[in-house]
Design a protein around this motif. Structure first.
Motif, PDB file in Angstrom:
ATOM      1  N   VAL A  36       0.844  -1.191   0.000  1.00 51.44           N
ATOM      2  CA  VAL A  36       0.000   0.000   0.000  1.00 51.44           C
ATOM      3  C   VAL A  36       0.880   1.241   0.000  1.00 51.44           C
ATOM      4  O   VAL A  36       0.603   2.208  -0.701  1.00 51.44           O
ATOM      5  N   THR A  37       1.935   1.222   0.775  1.00 56.51           N
ATOM      6  CA  THR A  37       2.850   2.354   0.902  1.00 56.51           C
ATOM      7  C   THR A  37       3.621   2.527  -0.398  1.00 56.51           C
ATOM      8  O   THR A  37       4.246   1.586  -0.872  1.00 56.51           O
ATOM      9  N   PRO A  38       3.600   3.717  -0.991  1.00 51.73           N
ATOM     10  CA  PRO A  38       4.346   3.927  -2.242  1.00 51.73           C
ATOM     11  C   PRO A  38       5.852   3.714  -2.036  1.00 51.73           C
ATOM     12  O   PRO A  38       6.402   4.079  -0.990  1.00 51.73           O
ATOM     13  N   LEU A  39       6.497   3.133  -3.027  1.00 51.38           N
ATOM     14  CA  LEU A  39       7.943   2.902  -2.935  1.00 51.38           C
ATOM     15  C   LEU A  39       8.716   4.207  -2.812  1.00 51.38           C
ATOM     16  O   LEU A  39       9.817   4.233  -2.280  1.00 51.38           O
ATOM     17  N   SER A  40       8.131   5.304  -3.286  1.00 52.16           N
ATOM     18  CA  SER A  40       8.806   6.596  -3.212  1.00 52.16           C
ATOM     19  C   SER A  40       8.753   7.202  -1.806  1.00 52.16           C
ATOM     20  O   SER A  40       9.471   8.146  -1.507  1.00 52.16           O
ATOM     21  N   GLN A  41       7.908   6.639  -0.941  1.00 49.22           N
ATOM     22  CA  GLN A  41       7.784   7.173   0.421  1.00 49.22           C
ATOM     23  C   GLN A  41       9.008   6.785   1.243  1.00 49.22           C
ATOM     24  O   GLN A  41       9.464   5.653   1.191  1.00 49.22           O
ATOM     25  N   PRO A  42       9.563   7.727   2.004  1.00 49.87           N
ATOM     26  CA  PRO A  42      10.806   7.454   2.748  1.00 49.87           C
ATOM     27  C   PRO A  42      10.726   6.286   3.729  1.00 49.87           C
ATOM     28  O   PRO A  42      11.730   5.704   4.069  1.00 49.87           O
TER      29      PRO A  42
END
Length: 128
Positions: free
Chosen positions: A99-105
Motif C-alpha cells: 500500500v505504501t508507495p515505494l517513493s515514500q521514505p
C-alpha cells in the motif's frame, strides 16, 4: 503487525489498521503497510535499533486491546512469529500488495524509527 480477517470482518480490519496507522503517524513513527487477497493487512515498522522480543510482544498486545482484528500471536514467541512480507505469495492465491508507495521514505532502512515503547503513545492512544 497482523490485522486478520479471521479475527474480524474486513471493514473492521481496515478501520483498525487505519486507526493504528494514525496513532503511529501522530507519534512520528514511520511504517509500511500491505494487504492480502483475503482482506488482511500488515503494518511493518522499520526500526533503527533492535527491539527486544518481550518489548515487541508488550507493544503489540497493548495495541491489540484497542484493535480487535490485530492478531498478537506473531509477536508472542521468538521461534515461530512471522508474517508474509509485501510481494509474498498468499496461501489462498495472489500476493501481498504494498500500500505504501515505494517513493515514500518509510520504505528505506535509512528512515528507520527509534525503538518503540507502548507507553510512548501516551494521551494520543486515548484520542485515536
Amino acid at each position: 503487525m497482523d490485522f486478520d480477517t479471521s479475527k474480524a470482518l474486513k471493514g473492521v480490519v481496515d478501520a483498525d489498521a487505519a486507526r493504528v496507522g494514525r496513532l503511529l503517524s501522530a507519534c512520528g513513527v514511520l511504517f509500511v503497510e500491505d494487504f492480502s487477497p483475503s482482506g488482511g493487512r500488515h503494518v511493518y515498522i522499520p526500526l533503527r535499533d533492535r527491539m527486544d522480543a518481550a518489548e515487541a510482544r508488550e507493544l503489540v498486545e497493548a495495541l491489540a486491546l484497542t484493535a480487535t482484528s490485530l492478531d498478537p500471536s506473531p509477536h508472542q514467541n521468538i521461534t515461530d512469529g512471522c508474517i508474509r512480507v509485501p510481494g509474498s505469495v498468499h496461501k489462498a492465491g495472489g500476493h501481498q500488495t504494498l500500500v505504501t508507495p515505494l517513493s515514500q521514505p518509510t520504505t528505506s532502512c535509512a528512515a528507520a524509527t527509534q525503538p518503540l515503547r507502548w507507553w510512548s503513545f501516551g494521551p494520543l492512544w486515548l484520542r485515536n
